[in-house]
Enzyme design. Structure first.
Site, PDB file in Angstrom:
ATOM      1  CE  LYS A  45      -4.816   3.315  -6.369  1.00 60.12           C
ATOM      2  NZ  LYS A  45      -5.786   2.255  -5.969  1.00 60.12           N
ATOM      3  CD  GLU A  55     -29.322  18.485  -4.724  1.00 56.36           C
ATOM      4  OE1 GLU A  55     -30.485  18.793  -4.369  1.00 56.36           O
ATOM      5  OE2 GLU A  55     -28.515  19.307  -5.184  1.00 56.36           O
ATOM      6  CE1 TYR A 111      -7.190  -2.171  -6.890  1.00 56.49           C
ATOM      7  CE2 TYR A 111      -8.274  -4.298  -7.090  1.00 56.49           C
ATOM      8  CZ  TYR A 111      -7.312  -3.490  -6.519  1.00 56.49           C
ATOM      9  OH  TYR A 111      -6.465  -4.007  -5.565  1.00 56.49           O
ATOM     10  CB  CYS A 140      -3.174   2.540  -1.494  1.00 61.97           C
ATOM     11  SG  CYS A 140      -3.553   0.842  -1.086  1.00 61.97           S
ATOM     12  CD  GLU A 145      -7.539   2.006  -9.009  1.00 59.72           C
ATOM     13  OE1 GLU A 145      -8.375   2.219  -8.110  1.00 59.72           O
ATOM     14  OE2 GLU A 145      -6.443   1.449  -8.792  1.00 59.72           O
ATOM     15  CG  HIS A 187     -29.873  22.606  -4.142  1.00 59.55           C
ATOM     16  ND1 HIS A 187     -29.945  21.745  -5.218  1.00 59.55           N
ATOM     17  CD2 HIS A 187     -30.082  23.869  -4.630  1.00 59.55           C
ATOM     18  CE1 HIS A 187     -30.204  22.438  -6.308  1.00 59.55           C
ATOM     19  NE2 HIS A 187     -30.291  23.723  -5.969  1.00 59.55           N
ATOM     20  CB  CYS A 236      -0.940   0.005   1.204  1.00 57.01           C
ATOM     21  SG  CYS A 236      -1.975   1.482   1.278  1.00 57.01           S
TER      22      CYS A 236
END
Length: 474
Positions: free
Chosen positions: A50, A462, A177, A47, A181, A457, A42
């Site tokens: 990356k 939302e 992934y 992670c 990615e 908003h 990682c």
């Protein structure tokens, strides 16, 4: 029997380090061995680097977007050497942070490869031997190349961070992934990206509607995605006969990047044949379980190479435990950390604790990002009747700039209980959003609980609390 230490941890990644530190905090005498860089996949080759590359890759499009808002902006040229130097400095800093945390916890660090001689004895590559009452294996996983001729000509994800120069063109093989990615990252950095995936759609295992939108947006941003496609043959371009150097009229680069070697000629199952500056395989990962001596002492390893453990991370040998990617349960850093903490609770705090693998939120850092928690629509409808609340729209930020970007918000709801079983988000910042939604779904909230929540908003999110009617039921 007296042992040198109470606990010996094999592996200095996030899970192993957390387990070592929390165990040491109980008063246990702890040692840890790591044969590479402290921090594991990682921090050093996953992670963290990356995500920093993700950030770097987004500025070119941000500059283009800024122009549509009236700014005289230009991203200019991306300098890989500048970025790589800063990246390496940051990884050096983080590695030292991990070392300082271990030293501050009085964990003895061994910068060596550890193997098991027997259930209580660890042999180190520096010639030392350490005995321990309990052993914890946290050796993680590694990327693997496919079993095909000349696969050594292609990089894997670990190699990306060590490239001396940025290739002008790259073929990424895979549809998971990691492949997707890096396709987005390198495309954002200005590399001409082609992606082959043998399946019908990328991101297998994720929600069908969500992964379809991600694929559409990737292609919209310039990634040359070929589904149902794989490599038939690959060769070093320099090893080919003169009349084969540019098959199908493909241009031949003058030279390949230093870290990759010579350009690679690739022939695909769809008949295409061309030369790429680089090829990257992102076709799978394997647990780092072999070569540790585990099978010889009774630890069971399955056909995928994962160490088999019970609900408390114990192996078939009573005093040996395993956590993280080497167990191939859920391959996520936060999961490995939680498994490490549960190990300490179980072994050193007399509080048997099973790691909680239910409703773990995660994100795919493509562009746009995909955030997911709970069940996909496909998974849920195999279990019980469901209502699906879903909306897809052009977000205000990019619609103003007349960009074609679309986002997706989806809630999967149990017809019987009205509990929200899953949420899928495809949008910029979906990773940040899904963390918050994960809290609500982990708490077992119903669709009516979402409806009672007043919207913020104007935001994309939302929509998660304003969808009134299901788009379909199953």
């Amino acid at each position: 029997m007296s042992y040198d230490v109470d606990l010996f941890v094999i592996g200095g990644g996030s899970g192993g380090v957390r387990a070592a530190r929390t165990a040491a905090a109980t008063g246990a005498k702890v040692a840890l061995a790591e044969d590479s860089r402290m921090g594991g996949t990682c921090v050093i080759r996953g992670c963290v680097p990356k995500k920093l590359m993700v950030f770097a890759s987004e500025f070119r499009e941000a500059a283009h977007l800024a122009q549509q808002y009236g700014w005289s902006a230009s991203a200019g040229e991306f300098n890989w050497e500048t970025f790589r130097g800063k990246l390496n400095n940051e990884l050096d800093r983080l590695e030292q942070v991990y070392r300082n945390l271990l030293n501050g916890s009085d964990v003895a660090i061994h910068d060596a490869r550890a193997t098991m001689t027997d259930a209580h004895t660890v042999s180190l590559s520096n010639g030392e031997t350490v005995t321990a009452e309990t052993i914890l294996v946290a050796t993680g996983g590694r990327p693997v190349r496919p079993d095909q001729t000349n696969a050594h000509l292609g990089m894997v994800s670990d190699d990306i961070f060590n490239m001396e120069t940025l290739p002008k063109s790259i073929l990424i093989v895979g549809g998971g992934y990691i492949a997707s990615e890096f396709a987005c990252i390198l495309n954002g950095l200005g590399v001409e990206v082609t992606q082959y995936y043998r399946g019908a759609q990328i991101l297998r295992g994720f929600d069908d509607e969500a992964r379809g939108l991600v694929a559409d947006m990737m292609q919209e941003k310039g990634i040359d995605l070929h589904l149902g496609t794989n490599i038939v043959e690959m060769r070093a371009e320099a090893d080919m006969d003169e009349d084969m150097r540019a098959p199908m009229g493909a241009p031949v680069p003058e030279a390949g990047p230093e870290a990759v070697g010579k350009p690679v000629w690739v022939k695909a199952t769809n008949g295409d044949a061309r030369v790429f500056d680089a090829v990257m395989f992102a076709t799978g990962r394997a647990p780092n379980s072999h070569g540790l001596g585990l099978e010889d002492i009774g630890v069971k390893i399955n056909r995928r190479g994962a160490i088999e453990v019970d609900d408390y991370s114990k192996t078939a040998v009573d005093n040996i435990y395993a956590i993280g990617d080497v167990t191939d349960r859920i391959q996520l850093t936060p999961v490995a950390i939680r498994e490490g903490m549960a190990f300490t609770e179980t072994v050193y705090k007399n509080n048997p604790t099973k790691p909680d693998h239910a409703l773990v939120a995660s994100a795919v850092f493509t562009q746009p990002e995909l955030g997911t928690v709970g069940l996909t629509e496909e998974q849920a409808r195999e279990i019980e009747p469901i209502d699906v609340y879903c909306t897809s729209f052009r977000p205000m930020r990019t619609a103003f700039a007349e960009r074609p970007d679309r986002v997706l918000m989806k809630l999967v709801v149990s017809k019987e209980t009205r509990v929200v079983l899953g949420c899928q988000i495809v949008a910029e910042g979906a990773g940040e959003l899904i963390q918050m939604v994960g809290i609500a779904i982990k708490a077992g909230l119903t669709k009516e609980d979402f409806d009672r929540t007043c919207a913020v908003h104007p935001t994309m999110s939302e929509e998660l609390v304003t969808m009134q009617n299901p788009v379909r039921s199953a």
